[in-house]
Design a protein around this motif. Structure first.
Motif, PDB file in Angstrom:
ATOM      1  N   ILE A   1       0.865  -1.173   0.000  1.00  0.00           N
ATOM      2  CA  ILE A   1       0.000   0.000   0.000  1.00  0.00           C
ATOM      3  C   ILE A   1       0.900   1.220   0.000  1.00  0.00           C
ATOM      4  CG2 ILE A   1      -1.840   1.211   1.229  1.00  0.00           C
ATOM      5  CD1 ILE A   1      -2.425  -1.511   2.624  1.00  0.00           C
ATOM      6  N   SER A   2       0.716   2.120  -0.980  1.00  0.00           N
ATOM      7  CA  SER A   2       1.641   3.247  -1.153  1.00  0.00           C
ATOM      8  C   SER A   2       0.884   4.572  -1.147  1.00  0.00           C
ATOM      9  CB  SER A   2       2.420   3.101  -2.460  1.00  0.00           C
ATOM     10  OG  SER A   2       3.155   1.906  -2.475  1.00  0.00           O
ATOM     11  N   PRO A   3       0.527   5.104   0.004  1.00  0.00           N
ATOM     12  CA  PRO A   3      -0.165   6.395   0.054  1.00  0.00           C
ATOM     13  C   PRO A   3       0.749   7.531  -0.405  1.00  0.00           C
ATOM     14  CG  PRO A   3       0.474   5.713   2.253  1.00  0.00           C
ATOM     15  CD  PRO A   3       0.782   4.561   1.349  1.00  0.00           C
ATOM     16  N   ALA A   4       0.166   8.523  -1.059  1.00  0.00           N
ATOM     17  CA  ALA A   4       0.937   9.662  -1.552  1.00  0.00           C
ATOM     18  C   ALA A   4       0.603  10.950  -0.794  1.00  0.00           C
ATOM     19  CB  ALA A   4       0.698   9.864  -3.050  1.00  0.00           C
ATOM     20  N   THR A   5      -0.410  10.907   0.071  1.00  0.00           N
ATOM     21  CA  THR A   5      -0.804  12.080   0.850  1.00  0.00           C
ATOM     22  C   THR A   5      -1.131  11.637   2.274  1.00  0.00           C
ATOM     23  OG1 THR A   5      -3.175  11.874   0.388  1.00  0.00           O
ATOM     24  CG2 THR A   5      -1.833  13.116  -1.212  1.00  0.00           C
ATOM     25  N   PRO A   6      -1.114  12.566   3.234  1.00  0.00           N
ATOM     26  CA  PRO A   6      -1.513  12.211   4.597  1.00  0.00           C
ATOM     27  C   PRO A   6      -2.939  11.668   4.665  1.00  0.00           C
ATOM     28  CG  PRO A   6      -0.334  14.293   4.610  1.00  0.00           C
ATOM     29  CD  PRO A   6      -0.558  13.935   3.168  1.00  0.00           C
ATOM     30  N   GLU A   7      -3.819  12.180   3.818  1.00  0.00           N
ATOM     31  CA  GLU A   7      -5.202  11.712   3.814  1.00  0.00           C
ATOM     32  C   GLU A   7      -5.278  10.251   3.375  1.00  0.00           C
ATOM     33  OE1 GLU A   7      -4.882  15.875   3.926  1.00  0.00           O
ATOM     34  OE2 GLU A   7      -4.145  14.546   2.330  1.00  0.00           O
ATOM     35  N   GLN A   8      -4.511   9.905   2.344  1.00  0.00           N
ATOM     36  CA  GLN A   8      -4.478   8.518   1.892  1.00  0.00           C
ATOM     37  C   GLN A   8      -3.856   7.609   2.948  1.00  0.00           C
ATOM     38  OE1 GLN A   8      -2.463   8.421  -1.877  1.00  0.00           O
ATOM     39  NE2 GLN A   8      -4.077   9.567  -2.952  1.00  0.00           N
ATOM     40  N   LEU A   9      -2.870   8.127   3.668  1.00  0.00           N
ATOM     41  CA  LEU A   9      -2.259   7.359   4.762  1.00  0.00           C
ATOM     42  C   LEU A   9      -3.284   7.071   5.854  1.00  0.00           C
ATOM     43  CD1 LEU A   9       0.212   6.182   6.257  1.00  0.00           C
ATOM     44  CD2 LEU A   9       0.670   8.490   7.127  1.00  0.00           C
ATOM     45  N   ARG A  10      -4.067   8.093   6.221  1.00  0.00           N
ATOM     46  CA  ARG A  10      -5.092   7.893   7.248  1.00  0.00           C
ATOM     47  C   ARG A  10      -6.128   6.858   6.788  1.00  0.00           C
ATOM     48  NH1 ARG A  10      -7.784  12.093   6.811  1.00  0.00           N
ATOM     49  NH2 ARG A  10      -6.309  13.513   7.788  1.00  0.00           N
ATOM     50  N   GLU A  11      -6.527   6.932   5.526  1.00  0.00           N
ATOM     51  CA  GLU A  11      -7.494   5.973   4.999  1.00  0.00           C
ATOM     52  C   GLU A  11      -6.936   4.549   5.042  1.00  0.00           C
ATOM     53  OE1 GLU A  11      -8.400   7.335   1.092  1.00  0.00           O
ATOM     54  OE2 GLU A  11      -9.462   9.136   1.778  1.00  0.00           O
ATOM     55  N   ALA A  12      -5.662   4.401   4.699  1.00  0.00           N
ATOM     56  CA  ALA A  12      -5.046   3.071   4.707  1.00  0.00           C
ATOM     57  C   ALA A  12      -5.019   2.490   6.116  1.00  0.00           C
ATOM     58  CB  ALA A  12      -3.629   3.146   4.131  1.00  0.00           C
ATOM     59  N   ILE A  13      -4.654   3.308   7.097  1.00  0.00           N
ATOM     60  CA  ILE A  13      -4.591   2.821   8.474  1.00  0.00           C
ATOM     61  C   ILE A  13      -5.994   2.566   9.015  1.00  0.00           C
ATOM     62  CG2 ILE A  13      -3.895   3.416  10.827  1.00  0.00           C
ATOM     63  CD1 ILE A  13      -1.495   4.872   9.647  1.00  0.00           C
ATOM     64  N   SER A  14      -6.955   3.403   8.624  1.00  0.00           N
ATOM     65  CA  SER A  14      -8.344   3.178   9.042  1.00  0.00           C
ATOM     66  C   SER A  14      -8.864   1.850   8.506  1.00  0.00           C
ATOM     67  CB  SER A  14      -9.222   4.327   8.538  1.00  0.00           C
ATOM     68  OG  SER A  14     -10.565   4.134   8.925  1.00  0.00           O
ATOM     69  N   TRP A  15      -8.550   1.555   7.245  1.00  0.00           N
ATOM     70  CA  TRP A  15      -8.955   0.262   6.677  1.00  0.00           C
ATOM     71  C   TRP A  15      -8.284  -0.891   7.416  1.00  0.00           C
ATOM     72  CZ3 TRP A  15      -5.429  -3.128   4.418  1.00  0.00           C
ATOM     73  CH2 TRP A  15      -5.996  -4.308   3.896  1.00  0.00           C
ATOM     74  N   ALA A  16      -6.973  -0.731   7.700  1.00  0.00           N
ATOM     75  CA  ALA A  16      -6.245  -1.793   8.402  1.00  0.00           C
ATOM     76  C   ALA A  16      -6.804  -2.004   9.804  1.00  0.00           C
ATOM     77  CB  ALA A  16      -4.759  -1.445   8.473  1.00  0.00           C
ATOM     78  N   LEU A  17      -7.177  -0.930  10.473  1.00  0.00           N
ATOM     79  CA  LEU A  17      -7.751  -1.033  11.815  1.00  0.00           C
ATOM     80  C   LEU A  17      -9.089  -1.771  11.770  1.00  0.00           C
ATOM     81  CD1 LEU A  17      -7.723  -0.250  14.835  1.00  0.00           C
ATOM     82  CD2 LEU A  17      -8.822   1.907  14.174  1.00  0.00           C
ATOM     83  N   GLY A  18      -9.934  -1.388  10.800  1.00  0.00           N
ATOM     84  CA  GLY A  18     -11.244  -2.020  10.708  1.00  0.00           C
ATOM     85  C   GLY A  18     -11.186  -3.485  10.362  1.00  0.00           C
TER      86      GLY A  18
END
Length: 413
Positions: free
Chosen positions: A5-22
């Motif tokens: 998973i390669s986020p390019a913005t802080p918002e994409q990073l937050r979404e990636a971690i939110s998905w991983a948490l869920g």
């Protein structure tokens, strides 16, 4: 199958971690991967690659401050600082040659540097990487934004999260923006090289130098057989192990202090000098631990009180048969062993007997995963750290096992 998973913005990073948490998906967090083998192997389902989260947010040379994305390469940052005759004062090393296989020589990111809190030879004078971290922005394992500090040191009030994040190896949160203090390069640099093959004598010499009025900014000892790996002809030409002492600052002051050090330690052995260019090259090699780079042997890092460094290094060399190198005036000892892990208990027993700490920096994966890489915490500290991790990452999705003791027996899957 492991995905990247390669986020390019802080918002994409937050979404990636939110998905991983869920989904309770465990993530291995990397930048360039240059320190991927430092610590235990991560028990992850997917890789969170921060290399696209890069770029200079702002750099104000007059204010001595820089803010960058966490995935920004150290090579890019150093080049920018060099153009303004500035530097990270804590002098970080470049570790791909020491740790990583198949990673570019100049790899390494600012996020990885801060997360591991690695510092070079000037650490004895100016502090560690964490002491130069002005602030950060990050996403926790709860998928929540948090930050600490700002552009100046006086912004750090209350609980200093910057100190907590530096050295956490990505287990508390994923930093995406990092603000660092930078400093001007010194006008002049000279290094005194003193011939010395005896480890304990070298330790005492460094203690004397550090206790003098000469403001030594780096002190190291390199054994005769490793000196050639530093790539500095004058050092190799001494034909012995060397105690190296650096002084920096205005030219007249440097000249006076350099001569004073030679006189102070004249009883140790003959001396030579390195001027600025050769001195910079020498200390870059020390910061990179060049004598032990490119090898396959097991590598330990022992942290000790500087005054006892010589005695500890001598005992480690004598009882393990390993090769040693001292930095930070003896406070940091590197020990390279030919192979095998049977000697681990002896290394740690020697360290503990001097109230020192031993960390396994380089070893094959099967060895790293069946023994503790980091020095064992006492029960009280372990409880505190467990509570901190629980608050920042309750589901344990960020770099699980990286710094914990998820130990398996040899031969286990």
């Amino acid at each position: 199958m492991t995905e990247v998973i390669s986020p390019a913005t802080p918002e994409q990073l937050r979404e990636a971690i939110s998905w991983a948490l869920g989904s309770k998906t465990r993530l291995e967090i990397i930048g360039s991967g240059s320190k991927r083998t430092y610590g235990h192997s991560v028990a992850a389902d997917h890789v969170l690659d921060l290399s696209k989260l890069s770029g200079i947010m702002f750099y104000e040379p007059e204010e001595l401050v820089m803010s960058v994305r966490a995935g920004t390469s150290l090579a890019e940052i150093h080049a920018l600082l060099s153009d303004k005759n500035q530097q990270f004062h804590f002098e970080p090393g470049n570790f791909p040659g020491l740790l990583a296989d198949g990673v570019a020589d100049h790899a390494g990111t600012i996020g990885g540097l801060v997360a591991s809190n690695l510092s070079g030879p000037r650490r004895i004078k100016v502090g560690a990487a964490r002491d130069h971290l002005l602030g950060f922005e990050a996403i926790s394992g709860r998928a929540e934004d948090f930050k600490s500090g700002g552009r100046v040191m006086k912004n750090v009030t209350g609980f200093d999260l910057s100190k907590l994040m530096a050295g956490s190896f990505g287990t508390l949160g994923v930093m995406h923006t990092i603000t660092m203090k930078v400093m001007p390069c010194d006008e002049k640099t000279r290094t005194v090289l003193i011939a010395c093959d005896d480890i304990e004598s070298a330790g005492r010499a460094m203690t004397r130098a550090m206790g003098s009025e000469n403001e030594v900014s780096a002190a190291a000892w390199i054994a005769r057989e490793q000196v050639g790996m530093l790539g500095v002809d004058i050092a190799t030409g001494i034909g012995a192990g060397i105690v190296a002492l650096r002084v920096e600052g205005p030219a007249p002051s440097v000249a006076w202090r350099w001569e004073a050090l030679r006189k102070l330690l004249a009883d140790i052995g003959t001396s030579e000098e390195l001027h600025s260019t050769s001195s910079h090259a020498f200390w870059r090699s020390v910061a990179d631990v060049a004598p032990f780079a490119g090898g396959t042997g097991i590598l330990w890092r022992v942290s000790a009180a500087p005054a006892s460094g010589g005695a500890i290094a001598a005992k480690l060399a004598a009882e393990t048969g390993g090769k040693v190198m001292m930095d930070w005036a003896g406070a940091q000892i590197w020990l390279q062993l030919a192979g095998g892990d049977a000697i681990a208990d002896k290394v740690r027993d020697i360290a503990v007997s001097y109230d020192a700490r031993a960390v396994l920096v380089r070893a094959p994966g099967d060895i790293r995963n069946h023994m503790s890489v980091f020095h064992a915490e006492d029960a009280a500290l372990a409880r505190i750290n467990a509570r901190i991790r629980e608050n920042f990452d309750p589901e344990g999705i960020l770099n699980p096992g990286r710094i914990g003791q998820m130990i398996t027996k040899r031969g286990d899957a």
